[in-house]
Write a protein that holds these residues in place. Structure first.
Motif, short mmCIF file in Angstrom:
data_model
loop_
_atom_site.label_atom_id
_atom_site.label_comp_id
_atom_site.label_asym_id
_atom_site.label_seq_id
_atom_site.Cartn_x
_atom_site.Cartn_y
_atom_site.Cartn_z
N GLU A 266 -10.04 -37.02 -17.25
CA GLU A 266 -10.60 -37.95 -16.28
C GLU A 266 -9.69 -38.09 -15.08
O GLU A 266 -10.12 -38.12 -13.93
CB GLU A 266 -10.83 -39.32 -16.92
N ASP A 267 -8.39 -38.17 -15.37
CA ASP A 267 -7.40 -38.24 -14.28
C ASP A 267 -7.57 -37.09 -13.31
O ASP A 267 -7.59 -37.26 -12.10
CB ASP A 267 -5.98 -38.13 -14.88
N LEU A 268 -7.75 -35.95 -13.92
CA LEU A 268 -7.80 -34.73 -13.12
C LEU A 268 -9.06 -34.70 -12.28
O LEU A 268 -9.02 -34.44 -11.08
CB LEU A 268 -7.79 -33.53 -14.07
N THR A 269 -10.19 -34.99 -12.93
CA THR A 269 -11.45 -34.85 -12.20
C THR A 269 -11.62 -35.96 -11.19
O THR A 269 -12.23 -35.77 -10.15
CB THR A 269 -12.64 -34.86 -13.17
N SER A 270 -11.13 -37.12 -11.48
CA SER A 270 -11.34 -38.22 -10.54
C SER A 270 -10.61 -37.96 -9.24
O SER A 270 -11.01 -38.42 -8.18
CB SER A 270 -10.85 -39.54 -11.15
N ARG A 271 -9.54 -37.21 -9.30
CA ARG A 271 -8.76 -37.03 -8.09
C ARG A 271 -9.28 -35.92 -7.22
O ARG A 271 -8.80 -35.68 -6.14
CB ARG A 271 -7.31 -36.70 -8.45
N ARG A 272 -10.24 -35.19 -7.73
CA ARG A 272 -10.69 -34.05 -6.95
C ARG A 272 -11.39 -34.54 -5.70
O ARG A 272 -12.26 -35.38 -5.77
CB ARG A 272 -11.64 -33.20 -7.78
N PRO A 273 -11.03 -34.04 -4.54
CA PRO A 273 -11.64 -34.52 -3.29
C PRO A 273 -13.08 -34.04 -3.18
O PRO A 273 -13.43 -32.99 -3.70
CB PRO A 273 -10.77 -33.90 -2.20
N VAL A 274 -13.87 -34.84 -2.54
CA VAL A 274 -15.26 -34.48 -2.33
C VAL A 274 -15.32 -33.40 -1.27
O VAL A 274 -14.76 -33.55 -0.19
CB VAL A 274 -16.06 -35.71 -1.86
N ARG A 275 -15.97 -32.32 -1.62
CA ARG A 275 -16.01 -31.23 -0.64
C ARG A 275 -17.21 -31.36 0.27
O ARG A 275 -18.30 -31.69 -0.17
CB ARG A 275 -16.06 -29.89 -1.37
N GLY A 276 -16.99 -31.12 1.48
CA GLY A 276 -18.08 -31.17 2.46
C GLY A 276 -18.68 -29.79 2.63
O GLY A 276 -19.26 -29.22 1.71
N GLU A 277 -18.46 -29.20 3.79
CA GLU A 277 -18.97 -27.85 4.05
C GLU A 277 -18.22 -26.87 3.16
O GLU A 277 -17.01 -26.90 3.08
CB GLU A 277 -18.69 -27.46 5.50
N SER A 278 -18.94 -26.00 2.52
CA SER A 278 -18.24 -24.98 1.73
C SER A 278 -19.03 -23.68 1.75
O SER A 278 -20.25 -23.69 1.86
CB SER A 278 -18.03 -25.47 0.30
N ASP A 279 -18.35 -22.59 1.64
CA ASP A 279 -19.04 -21.30 1.67
C ASP A 279 -19.42 -20.88 0.26
O ASP A 279 -19.17 -21.60 -0.71
CB ASP A 279 -18.17 -20.24 2.35
N ILE A 280 -20.01 -19.68 0.17
CA ILE A 280 -20.56 -19.21 -1.11
C ILE A 280 -19.46 -19.15 -2.18
O ILE A 280 -19.63 -19.64 -3.30
CB ILE A 280 -21.15 -17.78 -0.97
N GLN A 281 -18.31 -18.60 -1.82
CA GLN A 281 -17.24 -18.41 -2.81
C GLN A 281 -16.80 -19.75 -3.37
O GLN A 281 -16.66 -19.94 -4.57
CB GLN A 281 -16.05 -17.70 -2.15
N GLN A 282 -16.63 -20.70 -2.43
CA GLN A 282 -16.18 -22.01 -2.88
C GLN A 282 -17.22 -22.66 -3.78
O GLN A 282 -16.89 -23.31 -4.76
CB GLN A 282 -15.89 -22.92 -1.68
N LEU A 283 -18.49 -22.45 -3.42
CA LEU A 283 -19.55 -23.02 -4.25
C LEU A 283 -19.48 -22.43 -5.65
O LEU A 283 -19.60 -23.13 -6.63
CB LEU A 283 -20.92 -22.74 -3.63
N GLN A 284 -19.28 -21.11 -5.69
CA GLN A 284 -19.21 -20.44 -6.99
C GLN A 284 -18.05 -20.99 -7.81
O GLN A 284 -18.17 -21.29 -8.99
CB GLN A 284 -19.02 -18.93 -6.81
N ASP A 285 -16.89 -21.13 -7.12
CA ASP A 285 -15.72 -21.67 -7.80
C ASP A 285 -16.01 -23.06 -8.33
O ASP A 285 -15.67 -23.40 -9.46
CB ASP A 285 -14.53 -21.73 -6.84
N GLU A 286 -16.64 -23.85 -7.49
CA GLU A 286 -16.95 -25.21 -7.92
C GLU A 286 -17.84 -25.19 -9.15
O GLU A 286 -17.66 -25.99 -10.05
CB GLU A 286 -17.66 -25.96 -6.80
#
Lengths: 284, 656
Positions: B605-625
């Motif tokens: 929970e610690d880890l996931t809560s700190r993840r920043p909200v991503r705005g614009e992202s490209d295909i690769q980043q979406l896949q990673d997400e």
């Protein structure tokens, strides 16, 4: 006390090796090779301690080693081995492995074969090619194994141009153990560790102590039946039963003894004080 | 300050036109860098200098001589032995040890001389032959001076013995006698040989009266007419009183006897006993110490110090050391006779006879081309406690100054630097700091050389230098992608920051390739693991893998958890760690306890809560997400399942 002869040779000696005798030969060792390091021009040299048949002005011919021939070597000689009676393999700080051939008829050395890019950090194809020093070489006719600071082990065949096999590994050397152990050290001492239990008389031998290179003597006694007890004497934890005689060879300590080699009763070593020491009576 | 003898020598740099362009230079430790600039001497300056090279100019060519290297190496051993001589020793035993050291040095010089002489003879071209020959004469002069210093300063021979030592000294250095003797004796009829009388004369000049007598007996045999006077002369020679080493007579007794003998010779001269044989007459005059007769033999004497010793032998054999300089100066003047002026060697010897050690050393420093001679001689004389400890204005005494200069010269050589280290060790004031400066600048092209240099530094507790050298090697290793090497160098340097950097690289490599390199190193870090947090994490993480491999799941599990909860694991790695926990969660038996599972969940929970909200992202980043989200979901599921099983198990155990 055995006699040991010193000669100053104007080069720091990194390795010394006796030329192997033909199997079944009754001769004692007569020729040895040396490699130098840390010079702008390094050399691989062949020396002889054989009798020359004539006395010099001091009335003695035995003992003083004479230069037979030498040849320039690119980079420091990091390791040196006799491949066979006529050929010498060297490992260089430039990453090159060279086979030298000795021509006894006109007493010269020549380059027989060379692998110049045996060891490298970034390969010959890449733009940032950098070579790595080759730190060790072992041979068993016709194969040569080399090791370098790049962590590669190469297997060469004496007649082939390319490496036969390349293994990427970290290398650890473990000495093997017969009954006499000789070590030479960075602090300039030379120790002999004698764990032989079968030998009746006390052998006064030299000591060579230290950590930089350990070497085990070639057959000093009948290896077949001593072998069994020898291994146990080194590993034995019973101090009363298996005592180790430790003796020192060199009269005075100065700079590091880089290399030593033993063949039968003959020992040769080379130092950073640019001197070569030879004795022919190790066990007298 | 001494004036220069003459203009300094001009060295021409090949390729540089100094008339056209200006040169620039900079000093290094033992050498000079020179290159051409683009500044022209004329008005117009060219854009580019015509000579593209930078030159390194070295003055100390001796260091590069193959034969002189043997001198440096062998004398290094003698130097060390001298420093280690027990300071407790005093009196006679100490003196005899010091004399032995001096003789050792001299024998090394002679061996060098001998070898160089052989090379000079065998030289193929005359120019190099000449160069070697001049080197031989320099070495010979050095040995001559050293020998005299040994007699006067170290041996400190008293009157009587002094003359014997000086005679030995002369006999050793004026050695044409031997070849002459071989010539004459080898001929069929020695007494008829052209040089027969020359030989007899020089034997008398050197005080070798027994041999002279033997020659005379040959003459007596050959020409019976002069047999009588030969016999008389022979008797005179035989009866000359001389101090022998085992003799117990006192100096006064010797003087008395000598006086009587001298008067007997006078009588023979007055009686013109030898008038029929001019050779024998002149020999008599020589034995009477007649200066004119001695000076007639200038050619045979060949130098003024031979003249001096012969003069003393036949006019004042019990000369005292303090009276030497009177005789020395007058001998020099008489011998040169105003025709030529003294050479540097003559001045040095004169200074020695005057017991002016500082002058000897100063003159030698000027005359010789490198510091070897003065450094070692001064050090030896210092051990004899002969040098006053007045400080030179830059803080060290003369011995130390000379040793420092010599050692610095050695460091300029690619190979002989190792000798220099020991010399610095024995310079108490500035040695250590000089060594620190020099040792960092030794080029390290192989690990073997680096290890040697490091050992030198570690032995002397030069921790700064150790650190700096290890850092350089670690950096080289990282650049060559030899991470194991880099890590061990950083550990040796005790460099936490670099260890962290290398550990990060290891971890990155693991993430990319899925396996570790250099396992043996990481597995055996031992206490070195504590050097930096990242390194500790690396070691522990690897331990986790080992435990897993050995199926010690419970231990592995607690270790994994502690890595996260203790804060040792970097945040960026937590996902990997949690993913590593997956197989443990999926095992048939329950490994993580309920408590532990709660903690794991907390970490997730610690880890996931700190993840920043991503705005614009490209295909690769979406896949990673997407992958990330899937992972997190899998973990949540696995954790939940494990929690359930753990609770049940713990509940039932308590029950049974």
């Amino acid at each position: 006390m055995e006699e040991i002869y010193a000669k100053f040779v104007s080069q720091k000696i990194s390795k010394t090796r006796w030329r192997p005798l033909p199997p079944g030969s009754l001769q004692t060792a007569e020729t040895f090779a040396t490699g130098s390091w840390d010079n702008e021009e390094n050399y691989v040299s062949l020396w002889s301690i054989g009798d020359f048949g004539n006395l010099d002005s001091d009335g003695g011919f035995e003992g003083d080693h004479q230069l037979l021939c030498d040849i320039r070597h690119h980079g420091d000689v990091m390791d040196l081995q006799f491949f066979d009676q006529e050929r010498i393999v060297t490992a260089s700080s430039t990453g090159c492995v060279t086979v030298f051939l000795h021509h006894p008829n006109n007493q010269t050395l020549s380059v027989n074969q060379q692998w110049t890019t045996a060891h490298y950090h970034a390969g010959p194809g890449s733009p940032s090619y950098s070579s790595a020093p080759c730190t060790g070489v072992v041979c068993n006719n016709p194969e040569i194994v080399t090791v370098g600071e790049d962590g590669r082990i190469n297997l060469f065949r004496a007649d082939h141009k390319e490496a036969v096999r390349t293994i990427v590994w970290e290398v650890h050397f473990h000495p093997s153990n017969p009954d006499h152990l000789f070590t030479c050290s960075e602090d300039g001492s030379l120790w002999h560790w004698d764990a032989s239990t079968d030998v009746p008389e006390k052998l006064s031998l030299f000591h060579q102590g230290g950590r930089s290179s350990t070497f085990l003597s070639h057959s000093i006694s009948n290896q077949a039946n001593v072998h069994q007890s020898v291994i146990s004497s080194w590993l034995s934890t019973d101090p009363a039963k298996d005592r180790i005689e430790i003796t020192s060879l060199l009269p005075s300590r100065s700079l590091s003894v880089n290399s030593l080699d033993i063949l039968g009763p003959c020992l040769v070593c080379g130092t950073d004080a640019e001197a070569i020491y030879v004795t022919r009576h190790l066990f007298s | 300050m001494e004036e220069l003898d003459g203009e300094p020598a001009v060295t021409v740099i090949p390729g540089v036109n100094s008339k056209k362009n200006q040169m620039c230079f900079d000093w290094g430790p033992g050498e000079m860098l020179v290159c051409e600039t683009s500044f022209s001497k004329k008005e117009k300056s060219e854009m580019v200098p015509s000579c593209p090279f930078i030159y390194i100019i070295r003055k100390d060519v001796d260091v590069y001589s193959q034969i002189l290297r043997k001198l440096f190496n062998e004398s290094h051993g003698i130097f060390l032995g001298l420093q280690r001589i027990d300071e407790e020793l005093t009196g006679k035993s100490r003196k005899s040890q010091l004399v032995r050291v001096s003789k050792n040095y001299r024998s090394v010089i002679r061996a060098c001389m001998e070898e160089m002489h052989q090379v000079a003879i065998a030289a193929k071209d005359p120019a190099s032959g000449r160069q070697f020959s001049s080197q031989v004469s320099i070495l010979s002069a050095m040995e001559l001076i050293w020998n005299l210093c040994e007699i006067l300063f170290i041996e400190v021979a008293p009157a009587g013995h002094l003359l014997l030592h000086l005679l030995d000294w002369v006999r050793l250095h004026v050695c044409e006698v031997d070849s002459l003797s071989a010539d004459v004796l080898g001929s069929e009829n020695p007494s008829n040989h052209d040089s027969f009388w020359n030989l007899v004369t020089i034997l008398v000049l050197q005080g070798r009266l027994d041999e002279a007598r033997q020659m005379l007996s040959k003459e007596a045999d050959a020409s019976p007419a002069s047999a009588g006077i030969c016999r008389i002369m022979g008797d005179l020679m035989r009866t000359m009183p001389i101090l022998s080493p085992g003799n117990t007579q006192t100096l006064t007794e010797l003087e008395l006897k000598w006086q009587h003998w001298h008067e007997e010779c006078e009588r023979y001269l007055q009686d013109s006993t030898f008038a029929t044989n001019p050779h024998l007459e002149s020999l008599l005059k020589i034995m009477l110490g007649d200066e004119a007769a001695l000076l007639e033999q200038k050619e045979l004497l060949s130098n003024w110090y031979h003249f001096l010793v012969t003069r003393l032998l036949y006019s004042n054999p019990t000369v005292k050391p303090i009276d030497l300089h009177y005789y020395a100066q007058s001998s020099l003047d008489l011998f040169l006779g105003g025709e030529s002026s003294p050479e540097p060697l003559d001045n040095i010897l004169l200074a020695a006879f005057e017991f002016d050690i500082h002058q000897v050393i100063k003159e030698c420093s000027i005359a010789l081309s490198n510091w070897w001679f003065v450094a070692h001689l001064t050090d030896l004389l210092d051990h004899c406690k002969l040098l006053q400890s007045h400080n030179l204005y830059f803080g060290s005494n003369m011995r130390e100054f000379l040793l420092l200069e010599y050692a610095s010269g050695l460091f300029a050589h690619p190979s002989l630097w190792q000798l220099g280290v020991d010399y610095f060790d024995y310079c108490p004031k500035l040695g250590r700091v000089s060594l620190e400066l020099h040792i960092e600048r030794i080029p390290l092209n192989t690990e073997q050389k680096a290890l040697k240099v490091l050992r030198i530094c570690e032995q002397r507790q030069m921790t700064e230098q150790v650190r700096s050298i290890c850092k350089i090697l670690a950096m080289k290793a990282v650049r060559n992608n030899r991470l194991g090497s880099a890590l061990s160098w950083s550990i040796r340097a005790k460099d936490a920051a670099f260890a962290t950097l290398v550990s990060d690289r290891f971890l990155r490599d693991y993430c990319e390739r899925g396996c570790f390199s250099d396992l043996d190193l990481i597995d055996n870090l031992g206490p070195a693991m504590m050097l930096s947090d990242r390194l500790t994490f690396l070691g522990k993480y690897r331990e986790f893998h080992r435990m897993y491999g050995e199926k010690r799941f419970a231990d592995a599990a607690s270790l994994l958890l502690s890595l996260m909860t203790s804060g040792i694991a970097p945040r960026s790695f937590w996902m990997t760690l949690l993913t590593d926990a997956l197989p443990l969660l999926e095992q048939k038996q329950v490994i993580f306890s309920a408590e532990q599972t709660y903690e794991l969940m907390q970490c997730l929970e610690d880890l996931t809560s700190r993840r920043p909200v991503r705005g614009e992202s490209d295909i690769q980043q979406l896949q990673d997400e997407d992958i990330e989200t899937t992972k997190v979901e899998m973990l949540r599921l696995a954790l939940a399942r494990n929690l359930a099983r753990a609770i049940i198990r713990e509940g039932s155990l308590e029950g049974s």
